[in-house]
Enzyme design. Sequence first.
Site, PDB file in Angstrom:
ATOM      1  N   TYR A   1       3.596   5.152   1.369  1.00 38.20           N
ATOM      2  CA  TYR A   1       2.223   4.902   0.939  1.00 38.20           C
ATOM      3  C   TYR A   1       2.045   5.485  -0.460  1.00 38.20           C
ATOM      4  O   TYR A   1       2.644   6.512  -0.788  1.00 38.20           O
ATOM      5  CB  TYR A   1       1.244   5.574   1.914  1.00 38.20           C
ATOM      6  CG  TYR A   1      -0.181   5.120   1.716  1.00 38.20           C
ATOM      7  CD1 TYR A   1      -0.619   3.905   2.228  1.00 38.20           C
ATOM      8  CD2 TYR A   1      -1.085   5.902   0.996  1.00 38.20           C
ATOM      9  CE1 TYR A   1      -1.922   3.475   2.020  1.00 38.20           C
ATOM     10  CE2 TYR A   1      -2.393   5.481   0.796  1.00 38.20           C
ATOM     11  CZ  TYR A   1      -2.800   4.263   1.317  1.00 38.20           C
ATOM     12  OH  TYR A   1      -4.092   3.835   1.116  1.00 38.20           O
TER      13      TYR A   1
ATOM     14  N   PHE B   1      -6.324  -0.176  -4.496  1.00 31.77           N
ATOM     15  CA  PHE B   1      -4.935  -0.200  -4.974  1.00 31.77           C
ATOM     16  C   PHE B   1      -4.082   0.472  -3.917  1.00 31.77           C
ATOM     17  O   PHE B   1      -4.392   1.586  -3.487  1.00 31.77           O
ATOM     18  CB  PHE B   1      -4.770   0.586  -6.287  1.00 31.77           C
ATOM     19  CG  PHE B   1      -3.315   0.802  -6.661  1.00 31.77           C
ATOM     20  CD1 PHE B   1      -2.702  -0.035  -7.580  1.00 31.77           C
ATOM     21  CD2 PHE B   1      -2.556   1.809  -6.073  1.00 31.77           C
ATOM     22  CE1 PHE B   1      -1.357   0.138  -7.912  1.00 31.77           C
ATOM     23  CE2 PHE B   1      -1.214   1.986  -6.395  1.00 31.77           C
ATOM     24  CZ  PHE B   1      -0.619   1.146  -7.316  1.00 31.77           C
ATOM     25  N   GLU B   2      -3.033  -0.199  -3.501  1.00 27.66           N
ATOM     26  CA  GLU B   2      -2.066   0.423  -2.592  1.00 27.66           C
ATOM     27  C   GLU B   2      -0.739  -0.268  -2.792  1.00 27.66           C
ATOM     28  O   GLU B   2      -0.714  -1.494  -2.935  1.00 27.66           O
ATOM     29  CB  GLU B   2      -2.428   0.157  -1.115  1.00 27.66           C
ATOM     30  CG  GLU B   2      -3.521   0.974  -0.523  1.00 27.66           C
ATOM     31  CD  GLU B   2      -3.836   0.563   0.931  1.00 27.66           C
ATOM     32  OE1 GLU B   2      -3.601  -0.598   1.312  1.00 27.66           O
ATOM     33  OE2 GLU B   2      -4.318   1.418   1.656  1.00 27.66           O
ATOM     34  N   ILE B   3       0.326   0.512  -2.810  1.00 23.78           N
ATOM     35  CA  ILE B   3       1.646  -0.072  -2.601  1.00 23.78           C
ATOM     36  C   ILE B   3       2.170   0.660  -1.369  1.00 23.78           C
ATOM     37  O   ILE B   3       2.117   1.903  -1.322  1.00 23.78           O
ATOM     38  CB  ILE B   3       2.581   0.136  -3.814  1.00 23.78           C
ATOM     39  CG1 ILE B   3       1.952  -0.491  -5.064  1.00 23.78           C
ATOM     40  CG2 ILE B   3       3.964  -0.472  -3.547  1.00 23.78           C
ATOM     41  CD1 ILE B   3       2.731  -0.254  -6.348  1.00 23.78           C
TER      42      ILE B   3
ATOM     43  N   HIS C   1      -6.769   4.459   6.228  1.00 25.90           N
ATOM     44  CA  HIS C   1      -5.368   4.485   5.768  1.00 25.90           C
ATOM     45  C   HIS C   1      -4.962   5.893   5.330  1.00 25.90           C
ATOM     46  O   HIS C   1      -3.856   6.350   5.613  1.00 25.90           O
ATOM     47  CB  HIS C   1      -5.179   3.555   4.563  1.00 25.90           C
ATOM     48  CG  HIS C   1      -5.214   2.097   4.906  1.00 25.90           C
ATOM     49  ND1 HIS C   1      -4.980   1.107   3.975  1.00 25.90           N
ATOM     50  CD2 HIS C   1      -5.443   1.452   6.064  1.00 25.90           C
ATOM     51  CE1 HIS C   1      -5.080  -0.079   4.551  1.00 25.90           C
ATOM     52  NE2 HIS C   1      -5.363   0.106   5.826  1.00 25.90           N
TER      53      HIS C   1
END
Length: 427
Positions: free
Chosen positions: A255, A312-314, A349
């Site tokens: 994450y 925004f997340e990768i 999350h």
Amino acid sequence: MAAGSARYVRYILVAFFILAVFYFVSNSTDVTTPLRTHLPGVNKPADGGGNNGGGSSEASEPKPPASNDVKAKINYDPAQFPMAMTPNDPGWNDLAGIRDGPRMNATFVTLARNSDVWEIAKSIRQVEDRFNRRYNYDWVFLNDKPFDDNFKRVTTSLVSGKTHYGLIPEEHWSFPEWIDQDKAAKVRQDMKEAKIIYGDSISYRHMCRFESGFFFRQELMLNYEYYWRVEPSVELYCDVHYDPFRVMAENNKKYSFTISLYEYYETIPTLWDSVKKFMKNHPEHIAADNSMGFLSDDGGETYNKCHFWSNFEIGNLNWLRSKAYTDFFNSLDRDGGFFYERWGDAPVHSIAAGLMLPKDEIHFFNDIAYYHVPFTHCPTGEKLRTELKCHCDPGENFDWAGYSCTSKYFEINNLEKPEGWDTEGKD
Ligand SMILES: Nc1nc2c(ncn2[C@@H]2O[C@H](COP(=O)(O)OP(=O)(O)OP(=O)(O)O)[C@@H](O)[C@H]2O)c(=O)[nH]1
Ligand SMILES: [Mg+2]
């Protein structure tokens, strides 16, 4: 004759052995080539580029993997394909043409309405210009209504990789049967009167629940192992010189974030009670070296409201599909706070990552300069910004502001703040 049949038996055994090896190799997960395999009970999605009609006939629940199985398998030697991580590395300024080297099994993912087309077009253009035109990763678009031709045409023309369009099944975008509708309606009315942003919105709640528990299980997403979430109207202010998906895979990160902040308390008053219940019921899912210090200032008694900003997340999709995350989401979902309050997917999350991942599996992408209204992550350090050809105003950088939690993230991970953090943008 006997010797002859023994030879035939040997031939058959050898053939069987070769077939077994072939079967095993072709079914093992490989992060460098798109999976294109499917979990049990799930129909194969339409494949190929361009405008997939993308109907979605989800969703018998796939069996989640145990979270300790979620380790990226790299089947190449990273040293053979060096990535320029700093300006001193060879190839740093090699920003023309398509990059050679491995690709991860990864996609961009966007949840959007047809009316978001021009705002997502802006976001795509920046992601492509700053990064993806050299990497050509795919892009999955998800919607609770069918995408229209205009949306597909515009987005497909901008994305350098393949585009896929998915229709969200109704059971992932509706009230679960255990929700008391009168109670939920009363909450919306009260929140409207209290002027809580999106407080009276039903669709916003479906969106938050969907992003919390379902986007990674959409049929199209089952093809991938990593995702990069992109929303309409966001900006990328600096060149991305390396492949962030490779950084995730090669360093076993699950994450990542660019901006963190405190959540609006009125939207989550009982979220931490639900989390504590989950921790009690599922101690097996809590990581030993977790980031509780990021989430709580009193050892877990109360939530300090810190979260990573999830627009925004990768991240690693297999982690979200793991038994640990699935148990976490199901437990929260049963408690009803997506509808009886207005729980956002960002704290959901973040709490999951903070409690169920070891600290070193969460990554801060300092190099990825990012804006989503109203906050900016503009990397600290003038030299770095020049090298990354950034166009953000360092005075707008939110990282070290009082309402950001990024200092806390640095503290619990014993990271040294970059030079200039306390002076830049202050004059
Ligand atoms: N298909 C669909 N997408 C939605 C809906 N509501 C929100 N989204 C998408 O979900 C994501 C988050 O919604 P936003 O409205 O940006 O929520 P937010 O980021 O909390 O709030 P903003 O400050 O308004 O950006 C965006 O990618 C939206 O395009 C909806 O009803 N249907
Ligand atoms: Mg948004």
